[in-house]
Design a protein around this motif. Structure first.
Motif, mmCIF file in Angstrom:
data_model
loop_
_atom_site.group_PDB
_atom_site.id
_atom_site.type_symbol
_atom_site.label_atom_id
_atom_site.label_comp_id
_atom_site.label_asym_id
_atom_site.label_seq_id
_atom_site.Cartn_x
_atom_site.Cartn_y
_atom_site.Cartn_z
ATOM 1 N N MET A 144 52.185 51.473 36.799
ATOM 2 C CA MET A 144 51.830 50.099 37.228
ATOM 3 C C MET A 144 53.077 49.222 37.238
ATOM 4 O O MET A 144 53.970 49.379 36.414
ATOM 5 C CB MET A 144 50.775 49.543 36.275
ATOM 6 N N ILE A 192 49.171 40.375 33.237
ATOM 7 C CA ILE A 192 47.845 40.694 32.691
ATOM 8 C C ILE A 192 47.816 40.431 31.191
ATOM 9 O O ILE A 192 46.914 39.772 30.667
ATOM 10 C CB ILE A 192 47.484 42.164 32.996
ATOM 11 N N VAL A 202 39.028 36.548 33.154
ATOM 12 C CA VAL A 202 38.497 37.103 34.400
ATOM 13 C C VAL A 202 39.621 37.280 35.429
ATOM 14 O O VAL A 202 39.679 38.295 36.142
ATOM 15 C CB VAL A 202 37.375 36.188 34.935
ATOM 16 N N SER A 256 42.741 37.903 34.742
ATOM 17 C CA SER A 256 43.517 39.085 34.371
ATOM 18 C C SER A 256 42.816 40.348 34.831
ATOM 19 O O SER A 256 43.478 41.321 35.232
ATOM 20 C CB SER A 256 43.750 39.112 32.863
ATOM 21 N N SER A 257 41.482 40.340 34.803
ATOM 22 C CA SER A 257 40.729 41.495 35.301
ATOM 23 C C SER A 257 40.948 41.684 36.802
ATOM 24 O O SER A 257 41.106 42.814 37.284
ATOM 25 C CB SER A 257 39.250 41.311 34.972
ATOM 26 N N TYR A 300 44.362 43.225 37.167
ATOM 27 C CA TYR A 300 44.361 44.590 36.659
ATOM 28 C C TYR A 300 43.795 45.558 37.693
ATOM 29 O O TYR A 300 44.420 46.559 38.039
ATOM 30 C CB TYR A 300 43.545 44.641 35.368
ATOM 31 N N PHE A 301 42.607 45.237 38.209
ATOM 32 C CA PHE A 301 41.984 46.192 39.128
ATOM 33 C C PHE A 301 42.655 46.205 40.485
ATOM 34 O O PHE A 301 42.676 47.249 41.146
ATOM 35 C CB PHE A 301 40.483 45.897 39.250
ATOM 36 N N LYS A 345 45.711 48.353 40.195
ATOM 37 C CA LYS A 345 45.366 49.777 40.129
ATOM 38 C C LYS A 345 44.878 50.298 41.473
ATOM 39 O O LYS A 345 44.502 51.456 41.600
ATOM 40 C CB LYS A 345 44.268 50.014 39.079
ATOM 41 N N GLN A 377 42.169 49.281 43.183
ATOM 42 C CA GLN A 377 40.710 49.376 43.353
ATOM 43 C C GLN A 377 40.163 48.200 44.160
ATOM 44 O O GLN A 377 38.978 47.912 44.113
ATOM 45 C CB GLN A 377 40.022 49.429 41.987
ATOM 46 N N VAL A 408 40.526 43.957 45.613
ATOM 47 C CA VAL A 408 40.390 42.657 44.957
ATOM 48 C C VAL A 408 38.921 42.423 44.642
ATOM 49 O O VAL A 408 38.059 42.537 45.512
ATOM 50 C CB VAL A 408 40.927 41.536 45.865
ATOM 51 N N GLY A 409 38.645 42.104 43.369
ATOM 52 C CA GLY A 409 37.254 41.953 42.971
ATOM 53 C C GLY A 409 36.673 40.634 43.421
ATOM 54 O O GLY A 409 37.212 39.576 43.109
ATOM 55 N N GLU A 432 34.464 38.986 40.334
ATOM 56 C CA GLU A 432 35.225 38.186 39.375
ATOM 57 C C GLU A 432 35.412 36.761 39.884
ATOM 58 O O GLU A 432 35.240 35.793 39.141
ATOM 59 C CB GLU A 432 36.611 38.790 39.147
#
Lengths: 89, 110, 162
Positions: B1, B9, B52, B54-55, B58-59, B62, B64, B66-67, B70
């Motif tokens: 990472m 993060i 939230v 930072s989550s 994080y994802f 990685k 995965q 953009v959430g 969140e």
């Protein structure tokens, strides 16, 4: 490094939860308890998000979103009940 | 990472945890209901917002994606915190929860 | 009849549509159709609760306002944190704030802003919508609180709504 920060953060949020429970038990008035419950659900969201980062999965975020919505409705319903004696009027 | 993302993060997590804890200390320590209202509405909302965020970083670092969940959680918390504070203050004034002696000015109830 | 097919709350419909696209994880034909149905149906079903249509005279002033508020929220949390951790007793004050805004949406935006920013929580609006009761956590006098809100937020909201 993230792992260490994560554990420290979880410890802080858990400590915050304990303080909220102290206020929930001590009161002294009903609005104080509603406020403690309101803060508790926000802390629950934080804990769920932290759990998601720890386990490396995004599955739990949906439940955090649901808690955010339902917690708000719950707080409003309880405050309304305190004010009017009924939830829907 | 990517190391910058890692620092960001970790920093956001610690800031978030700190503000959440400060909000709870305020809730436990301040003298009356109306002053206690300040801790959760500001500090805790910002704290959980930072966690939230930072989550999100994080994802997305990685790979995965953009959430969006969140983002919705954050927006929702910031929209609802003042509304619930306001309605709880109204309820408290209606019941007649006392203010501390050092408070100047009076509550109303209509 | 045509009234029943319209979008009585355009902003609300837009927000509902956008939120539905976010919730359904990826835009597809199905989510667009269902989003449109929800954006039409929810404002129609709840129209009785929204007596006045929302009105922005200058909607483009909204994003800069939100940025100012976001910045103030961060400053506010730091100052509240400092007060809580310093261990000294706060000097709370209850202020009756005379409102210059008249539109209900503007008043509710001002009240929400006040609740999220430095040391103040809005507690109540008087029935005739002329006074706002504000609880300040730590302030010297009510003039200080009133002036800060008047210049920083209310002036900007008035530009937006009038």
């Amino acid at each position: 490094m993230i792992t260490i920060a994560l554990y420290i953060t979880i410890a802080m949020v858990v400590l915050a939860t304990v303080l909220n429970v102290y206020r929930l038990i001590k009161g002294p008035d009903a609005p104080d308890r509603v406020l403690a419950l309101d803060t508790l659900y926000i802390n629950a969201i934080a804990l769920i998000v932290l759990l998601g980062i720890t386990l490396g999965t995004r599955l739990y975020l949906e439940s955090a979103l649901l808690i955010a919505v339902m917690g708000f409705v719950g707080t409003v319903a309880m405050a309304k009940y305190l004010k009017r004696g009924s939830v829907i009027d | 990472m990517n190391p910058i993302a890692e620092y960001a993060i970790a920093l956001l997590l610690l800031v978030g945890g700190f503000f959440t804890l400060v909000g709870a200390i305020g809730l436990a320590r301040l003298p009356d209901f109306y002053t206690r209202l300040h801790g959760p509405t500001k500090a805790t909302t910002v704290g959980v917002g930072a966690i939230v965020l930072s989550s999100v970083i994080y994802f997305s670092s990685k790979g995965q994606g953009v959430g969006v969940a969140e983002v919705l959680i954050t927006v929702f918390l910031f929209l609802t915190a003042p509304v619930s504070a306001n309605i709880m203050a109204k309820a408290a004034m209606h019941i007649g929860v006392p203010t501390t002696d050092s408070t100047r000015g009076n509550t109303w109830d209509q | 009849m045509l009234d029943r097919l319209s979008f009585p709350q355009p902003y609300l419909s837009l927000i509902l549509f956008a939120v539905w696209q976010f919730l359904s994880d990826g835009i597809s034909g199905a989510s667009v159709v269902l989003g449109l149905v929800l954006a039409w149906m929810i404002p129609q079903l709840t129209r009785g609760f929204w007596p006045d249509p929302p009105f922005f005279a200058r909607p483009w002033k909204l994003p800069p306002y939100l940025l100012i508020v976001l910045y103030d929220i961060l400053v506010a949390s730091v100052s509240v944190a400092r007060l809580i951790l310093s261990g000294r007793e706060p000097k709370p004050i209850l202020v009756s704030y005379p409102l210059e805004l008249t539109h209900p949406l503007a008043i509710s935006m001002l009240a929400s802003t006040i609740s999220l920013t430095p040391g103040t929580v809005s507690a109540d609006v008087s029935d005739d919508r002329t006074l706002l009761l504000i609880h300040a956590l730590d302030a010297e006098s009510d003039d200080e609180v009133i002036n800060a809100i008047r210049t920083r937020y209310e002036a900007r909201l008035r530009e937006m709504f009038q």
